[in-house]
Design an enzyme around this catalytic site. Structure first.
Site, short mmCIF file in Angstrom:
data_model
loop_
_atom_site.label_atom_id
_atom_site.label_comp_id
_atom_site.label_asym_id
_atom_site.label_seq_id
_atom_site.Cartn_x
_atom_site.Cartn_y
_atom_site.Cartn_z
CG ASP A 8 -1.98 1.14 1.27
OD1 ASP A 8 -1.97 2.22 0.44
OD2 ASP A 8 -2.64 1.02 2.19
CG ASP A 104 -3.53 3.45 -3.41
OD1 ASP A 104 -4.49 2.93 -3.56
OD2 ASP A 104 -3.63 4.30 -2.29
CD GLU A 105 -5.29 -0.04 -0.87
OE1 GLU A 105 -5.37 -1.39 -0.47
OE2 GLU A 105 -5.94 0.63 -0.77
#
Length: 410
Positions: A8, A104-105
């Site tokens: 993350d 973003d993960e």
């Protein structure tokens, strides 16, 4: 036993902005939507802004009242996509099983790579250091034996950290956490379980599975399994795409909608995009829904069957307008509208038509829509328009579509 990582990227949008603009470092920063287009909320914030109490999705005015020196910057999605891809390139040095979850993960399945790269916690720390060194960004990594607990781990310690949730001791490590920390446990679910005195993951895990399913249905049973460590979902490759279950498009208007006539034009404009996307996916929709959001951010939705399985923007728009106009009573102005076509079927699907439908007219409409879409593909969207859309419509002029990793649209 599987070895799953969840990476993350910390305060991603704000971190990228601070990297691109070093002069922002050392100041509280928030990436915010456009006030002019009534998207004036916080999309992301850095650690300094977070320490002042700034929260994602709150208004800019509210954020500035908490943080007097807050610097607000507009989003630059192409830059975020670039850094998202660069991070995935690093992850793919260790495995081809990299499943994006938004921009973003990512989940990584590194099972079977211990001889190559070492223990999973070592790999996690190596990835964390590489991202910081090569991209100038920090990530938090969760390490566990399934996807749910790996994500839980990455959330437990931020920023720039690695958290391991082992199979042998996960109960001691996570059962004391609040329900809301686990993916899938939203506000409505946690509020409902709170009425029964269930607040933590351990309390959920200790419940009778049949009772949970009775209270929350299939989703409740799934959460109960997750809390007990029983998540066997696989990490998919980056290019994996889930079959679409619906196609929707919504817009926050530049001024309040106060009349059916204005709503009709907006619903038509939204349906144009839905029809194009259905055609590109070679799908037809059997149902449509309309959602109206008011200025207090409450919303109301309705849904109905389409007269036939279709991808015609005109048929979708006409059905959506009749659904909206017959149900909304205009007690308050509307600030946002969303149209969603769902119950999708493939090309060649046979369905029973209504005896009272004018199938000849419906066929003519679909042929006209196909011609319109072909013209737009060749010459651009502005080359042919419905007459209704020639008058000014309170929709932002800049409508950018960003496709996020993992097939998540924005």
């Amino acid at each position: 036993m599987r070895d799953i990582l969840h990476c993350d990227m910390n305060n991603f949008f704000a971190s990228v902005e601070c990297k691109l603009h070093p002069e922002l470092k050392g100041y509280p920063v928030a990436v915010c939507g456009s006030v002019e287009e009534r998207h004036g909320i916080v999309l992301a914030k850095n650690e300094l802004a977070k320490a002042c109490g700034v929260k994602t999705a709150e208004t800019i005015a509210s954020a500035k009242s908490k943080c007097k020196g807050l610097i607000t910057v507009p989003p630059h999605f192409e830059e975020y996509l670039k850094y998202s891809r660069l991070a995935r390139n690093i992850y793919e040095r260790y495995t081809d099983l990299v499943e994006p979850f938004g921009m973003d993960e990512c989940w990584l399945d590194i099972s079977g790579t211990r001889r190559l790269f070492g223990a999973p916690e070592k790999v996690a720390d190596e990835i964390r250091c590489t991202v910081k060194e090569e991209l100038g960004l920090t990530i938090s990594v969760g390490v566990s034996f399934n996807k749910v607990f790996a994500k839980l781990g990455s959330d437990m310690k931020k920023p720039d950290a690695v958290t391991v949730i082992p199979k042998e001791s996960f109960r001691e490590k996570i059962w004391g956490l609040p329900l809301s920390d686990m993916i899938g446990a939203g506000r409505a679910t946690t509020a409902k379980l709170a009425n029964y005195g269930i607040f933590t993951l351990g309390e959920l895990a200790a419940c009778d599975s049949k009772w949970i399913q009775k209270i929350l249905g299939k989703n409740g049973y799934m959460l109960w399994r997750f809390a007990n460590g029983n998540d066997d979902s696989q990490v998919q490759r980056t290019d994996f795409s889930m079959p679409a279950k619906s196609v929707g498009h919504g817009v926050t208007t530049t001024s309040d909608i106060c009349r059916n006539e204005t709503a009709k034009a907006i619903l038509l404009e939204l349906s144009q995009d839905i029809g194009r996307r259905l055609a590109s996916q070679e799908k037809f929709a059997c149902k449509v829904s309309v959602t109206a959001r008011m200025n207090d951010l409450t919303h109301i939705s309705w849904q109905t069957d389409l007269p036939t399985a279709t991808r015609s923007p005109m048929i979708i728009a006409d059905t959506a307008y009749r659904l909206f106009s017959s149900n909304y009573e205009w007690a308050r102005p509307v600030r946002a509208l969303t149209v969603t076509a769902f119950a999708l079927v493939d090309n060649g699907f046979s369905c029973q038509t209504d005896l009272f439908n004018d199938t000849h007219t419906l066929d003519k409409l679909e042929k006209a829509d196909d011609c319109i879409m072909q013209i737009r593909r060749r010459f651009g969207d502005s080359m042919i328009k419905n007459a209704l859309l020639l008058s000014p419509v309170p929709i932002p002029e800049t409508k950018s579509v960003v496709s996020l990793p993992g097939g998540i649209p924005r």
